[in-house]
Design a protein around this motif. Structure first.
Motif, PDB file in Angstrom:
ATOM      1  N   LEU A  66      21.443   6.319 -27.631  1.00 20.26           N
ATOM      2  CA  LEU A  66      20.001   6.487 -27.712  1.00 20.26           C
ATOM      3  C   LEU A  66      19.335   5.484 -26.788  1.00 20.26           C
ATOM      4  CD1 LEU A  66      19.485   6.814 -31.579  1.00 20.26           C
ATOM      5  CD2 LEU A  66      20.052   8.591 -29.909  1.00 20.26           C
ATOM      6  N   SER A  67      18.256   5.918 -26.167  1.00 19.14           N
ATOM      7  CA  SER A  67      17.498   5.035 -25.289  1.00 19.14           C
ATOM      8  C   SER A  67      16.023   5.105 -25.640  1.00 19.14           C
ATOM      9  CB  SER A  67      17.694   5.432 -23.823  1.00 19.14           C
ATOM     10  OG  SER A  67      19.041   5.293 -23.441  1.00 19.14           O
ATOM     11  N   CYS A  68      15.328   4.011 -25.397  1.00 14.33           N
ATOM     12  CA  CYS A  68      13.898   3.943 -25.678  1.00 14.33           C
ATOM     13  C   CYS A  68      13.242   3.097 -24.600  1.00 14.33           C
ATOM     14  CB  CYS A  68      13.668   3.324 -27.052  1.00 14.33           C
ATOM     15  SG  CYS A  68      11.944   2.971 -27.446  1.00 14.33           S
ATOM     16  N   ALA A  69      12.192   3.631 -24.019  1.00 11.63           N
ATOM     17  CA  ALA A  69      11.461   2.918 -22.982  1.00 11.63           C
ATOM     18  C   ALA A  69      10.029   2.678 -23.441  1.00 11.63           C
ATOM     19  CB  ALA A  69      11.462   3.727 -21.692  1.00 11.63           C
ATOM     20  N   ALA A  70       9.601   1.433 -23.333  1.00 12.72           N
ATOM     21  CA  ALA A  70       8.236   1.063 -23.684  1.00 12.72           C
ATOM     22  C   ALA A  70       7.402   0.969 -22.418  1.00 12.72           C
ATOM     23  CB  ALA A  70       8.213  -0.270 -24.423  1.00 12.72           C
ATOM     24  N   SER A  71       6.172   1.482 -22.510  1.00  7.73           N
ATOM     25  CA  SER A  71       5.273   1.416 -21.365  1.00  7.73           C
ATOM     26  C   SER A  71       3.844   1.241 -21.855  1.00  7.73           C
ATOM     27  CB  SER A  71       5.385   2.685 -20.515  1.00  7.73           C
ATOM     28  OG  SER A  71       5.000   3.827 -21.269  1.00  7.73           O
ATOM     29  N   GLY A  72       2.966   0.837 -20.941  1.00  8.04           N
ATOM     30  CA  GLY A  72       1.573   0.641 -21.301  1.00  8.04           C
ATOM     31  C   GLY A  72       1.126  -0.766 -20.931  1.00  8.04           C
ATOM     32  N   SER A  73       0.108  -1.217 -21.653  1.00  7.94           N
ATOM     33  CA  SER A  73      -0.496  -2.522 -21.350  1.00  7.94           C
ATOM     34  C   SER A  73       0.276  -3.649 -22.040  1.00  7.94           C
ATOM     35  CB  SER A  73      -1.957  -2.523 -21.802  1.00  7.94           C
ATOM     36  OG  SER A  73      -2.676  -1.459 -21.198  1.00  7.94           O
ATOM     37  N   ILE A  74       1.505  -3.811 -21.637  1.00  4.72           N
ATOM     38  CA  ILE A  74       2.415  -4.755 -22.301  1.00  4.72           C
ATOM     39  C   ILE A  74       2.326  -6.125 -21.653  1.00  4.72           C
ATOM     40  CG2 ILE A  74       4.827  -5.278 -22.817  1.00  4.72           C
ATOM     41  CD1 ILE A  74       5.317  -2.221 -22.773  1.00  4.72           C
ATOM     42  N   VAL A  75       2.066  -7.120 -22.492  1.00  2.00           N
ATOM     43  CA  VAL A  75       2.127  -8.505 -22.037  1.00  2.00           C
ATOM     44  C   VAL A  75       3.494  -9.080 -22.363  1.00  2.00           C
ATOM     45  CG1 VAL A  75       1.193 -10.829 -22.362  1.00  2.00           C
ATOM     46  CG2 VAL A  75      -0.354  -8.853 -22.230  1.00  2.00           C
ATOM     47  N   SER A  76       3.930  -8.848 -23.602  1.00  2.00           N
ATOM     48  CA  SER A  76       5.254  -9.314 -23.995  1.00  2.00           C
ATOM     49  C   SER A  76       5.760  -8.485 -25.165  1.00  2.00           C
ATOM     50  CB  SER A  76       5.231 -10.800 -24.381  1.00  2.00           C
ATOM     51  OG  SER A  76       4.405 -11.004 -25.513  1.00  2.00           O
ATOM     52  N   ILE A  77       7.085  -8.453 -25.300  1.00  2.49           N
ATOM     53  CA  ILE A  77       7.740  -7.766 -26.420  1.00  2.49           C
ATOM     54  C   ILE A  77       8.611  -8.778 -27.136  1.00  2.49           C
ATOM     55  CG2 ILE A  77       9.301  -5.927 -27.117  1.00  2.49           C
ATOM     56  CD1 ILE A  77       8.493  -4.375 -24.635  1.00  2.49           C
ATOM     57  N   SER A 117      32.118   6.264 -33.380  1.00  2.88           N
ATOM     58  CA  SER A 117      32.733   6.616 -34.661  1.00  2.88           C
ATOM     59  C   SER A 117      31.691   7.143 -35.638  1.00  2.88           C
ATOM     60  CB  SER A 117      33.440   5.385 -35.252  1.00  2.88           C
ATOM     61  OG  SER A 117      34.406   4.887 -34.365  1.00  2.88           O
ATOM     62  N   LEU A 118      30.903   8.073 -35.168  1.00  5.92           N
ATOM     63  CA  LEU A 118      29.809   8.585 -35.988  1.00  5.92           C
ATOM     64  C   LEU A 118      30.315   9.350 -37.195  1.00  5.92           C
ATOM     65  CD1 LEU A 118      27.411   9.544 -33.115  1.00  5.92           C
ATOM     66  CD2 LEU A 118      26.825   8.050 -35.019  1.00  5.92           C
ATOM     67  N   LYS A 119      29.566   9.217 -38.277  1.00 11.96           N
ATOM     68  CA  LYS A 119      29.910   9.851 -39.541  1.00 11.96           C
ATOM     69  C   LYS A 119      28.779  10.791 -39.967  1.00 11.96           C
ATOM     70  CE  LYS A 119      32.060   5.488 -40.977  1.00 11.96           C
ATOM     71  NZ  LYS A 119      32.077   4.415 -42.014  1.00 11.96           N
ATOM     72  N   PRO A 120      29.075  11.755 -40.803  1.00 15.09           N
ATOM     73  CA  PRO A 120      28.005  12.641 -41.283  1.00 15.09           C
ATOM     74  C   PRO A 120      26.850  11.873 -41.928  1.00 15.09           C
ATOM     75  CG  PRO A 120      30.131  13.591 -41.778  1.00 15.09           C
ATOM     76  CD  PRO A 120      30.402  12.229 -41.232  1.00 15.09           C
ATOM     77  N   GLU A 121      27.144  10.767 -42.573  1.00 17.71           N
ATOM     78  CA  GLU A 121      26.086   9.994 -43.208  1.00 17.71           C
ATOM     79  C   GLU A 121      25.194   9.266 -42.215  1.00 17.71           C
ATOM     80  OE1 GLU A 121      29.363   9.932 -43.928  1.00 17.71           O
ATOM     81  OE2 GLU A 121      30.038   7.878 -44.411  1.00 17.71           O
ATOM     82  N   ASP A 122      25.536   9.303 -40.932  1.00 19.50           N
ATOM     83  CA  ASP A 122      24.654   8.760 -39.903  1.00 19.50           C
ATOM     84  C   ASP A 122      23.564   9.753 -39.512  1.00 19.50           C
ATOM     85  OD1 ASP A 122      27.569   7.332 -38.423  1.00 19.50           O
ATOM     86  OD2 ASP A 122      26.018   6.254 -39.552  1.00 19.50           O
ATOM     87  N   THR A 123      23.645  10.956 -40.018  1.00 20.68           N
ATOM     88  CA  THR A 123      22.649  11.974 -39.708  1.00 20.68           C
ATOM     89  C   THR A 123      21.270  11.536 -40.194  1.00 20.68           C
ATOM     90  OG1 THR A 123      24.254  13.783 -39.799  1.00 20.68           O
ATOM     91  CG2 THR A 123      21.926  14.353 -40.159  1.00 20.68           C
ATOM     92  N   ALA A 124      20.319  11.514 -39.281  1.00 24.27           N
ATOM     93  CA  ALA A 124      18.964  11.055 -39.601  1.00 24.27           C
ATOM     94  C   ALA A 124      18.085  11.217 -38.365  1.00 24.27           C
ATOM     95  CB  ALA A 124      18.983   9.585 -40.033  1.00 24.27           C
ATOM     96  N   VAL A 125      16.803  11.006 -38.559  1.00 19.02           N
ATOM     97  CA  VAL A 125      15.895  10.840 -37.429  1.00 19.02           C
ATOM     98  C   VAL A 125      15.883   9.348 -37.091  1.00 19.02           C
ATOM     99  CG1 VAL A 125      13.563  11.089 -36.557  1.00 19.02           C
ATOM    100  CG2 VAL A 125      14.496  12.815 -38.112  1.00 19.02           C
ATOM    101  N   TYR A 126      16.150   9.057 -35.850  1.00 21.25           N
ATOM    102  CA  TYR A 126      16.200   7.669 -35.395  1.00 21.25           C
ATOM    103  C   TYR A 126      14.905   7.335 -34.658  1.00 21.25           C
ATOM    104  CZ  TYR A 126      21.070   7.233 -36.717  1.00 21.25           C
ATOM    105  OH  TYR A 126      22.235   7.150 -37.446  1.00 21.25           O
ATOM    106  N   TYR A 127      14.321   6.204 -35.037  1.00 19.74           N
ATOM    107  CA  TYR A 127      13.054   5.768 -34.470  1.00 19.74           C
ATOM    108  C   TYR A 127      13.231   4.441 -33.742  1.00 19.74           C
ATOM    109  CZ  TYR A 127      10.948   9.144 -37.692  1.00 19.74           C
ATOM    110  OH  TYR A 127      10.600  10.282 -38.380  1.00 19.74           O
ATOM    111  N   CYS A 128      12.654   4.378 -32.575  1.00 21.64           N
ATOM    112  CA  CYS A 128      12.576   3.122 -31.842  1.00 21.64           C
ATOM    113  C   CYS A 128      11.311   2.386 -32.289  1.00 21.64           C
ATOM    114  CB  CYS A 128      12.511   3.418 -30.350  1.00 21.64           C
ATOM    115  SG  CYS A 128      12.221   1.995 -29.295  1.00 21.64           S
ATOM    116  N   SER A 129      11.407   1.074 -32.387  1.00 16.41           N
ATOM    117  CA  SER A 129      10.253   0.266 -32.747  1.00 16.41           C
ATOM    118  C   SER A 129      10.217  -0.977 -31.884  1.00 16.41           C
ATOM    119  CB  SER A 129      10.322  -0.124 -34.227  1.00 16.41           C
ATOM    120  OG  SER A 129       9.193  -0.879 -34.602  1.00 16.41           O
ATOM    121  N   ALA A 130       9.014  -1.439 -31.620  1.00 23.66           N
ATOM    122  CA  ALA A 130       8.860  -2.657 -30.830  1.00 23.66           C
ATOM    123  C   ALA A 130       7.649  -3.437 -31.319  1.00 23.66           C
ATOM    124  CB  ALA A 130       8.708  -2.319 -29.353  1.00 23.66           C
TER     125      ALA A 130
END
Length: 121
Positions: free
Chosen positions: A20-31, A84-97
């Motif tokens: 999974l990849s997530c890219a942040a953009s916008g008026s970013i000063v720091s993360i 080594s993914l398992k069925p219990e890893d099934t979910a919606v994955y969200y990126c947060s910053a």
């Protein structure tokens, strides 16, 4: 404003891998933090892996040894390698910053739209 755009979800068989990849953009000063959460049907959203700008990465017990998080500080991106993914890893994955913008004095949490990961044979 800040936008987080995720990619890389999909359907994979048990034992398989995804990135999974997530890219942040916008008026970013720091993360100060980037991480991945997930939410399975009927369950609360939970932290899978976190990468603070200062400090160690951290993982949910269920992810330790199988998932790896990494950040590209120059590109404001975060990746999650899942093995080594398992069925219990099934979910919606969200990126947060946690992002400080040119209009804020303190870091504010931003979320991506979510990407579905389904582990099934």
């Amino acid at each position: 404003q800040v936008q987080l755009v995720e990619s890389g979800g999909g359907l994979v068989q048990p034992g398989g891998s995804l990135r999974l990849s997530c890219a942040a953009s916008g008026s970013i000063v720091s993360i100060s933090f980037m991480g991945w959460y997930r939410q399975a049907p009927g369950k609360e959203r939970e932290l899978v892996a976190g990468a603070p700008t200062t400090g160690r990465t951290n993982y949910a017990d269920s992810a330790k040894g199988r998932f790896t998080i990494s950040r590209d500080y120059a590109k404001n991106t975060v990746h999650l390698w899942m093995n080594s993914l398992k069925p219990e890893d099934t979910a919606v994955y969200y990126c947060s910053a946690l992002v400080t913008t040119n209009r804020s004095f303190h870091p504010y949490p931003y979320w991506g739209q979510g990407t579905q990961v389904t582990v099934s044979s």
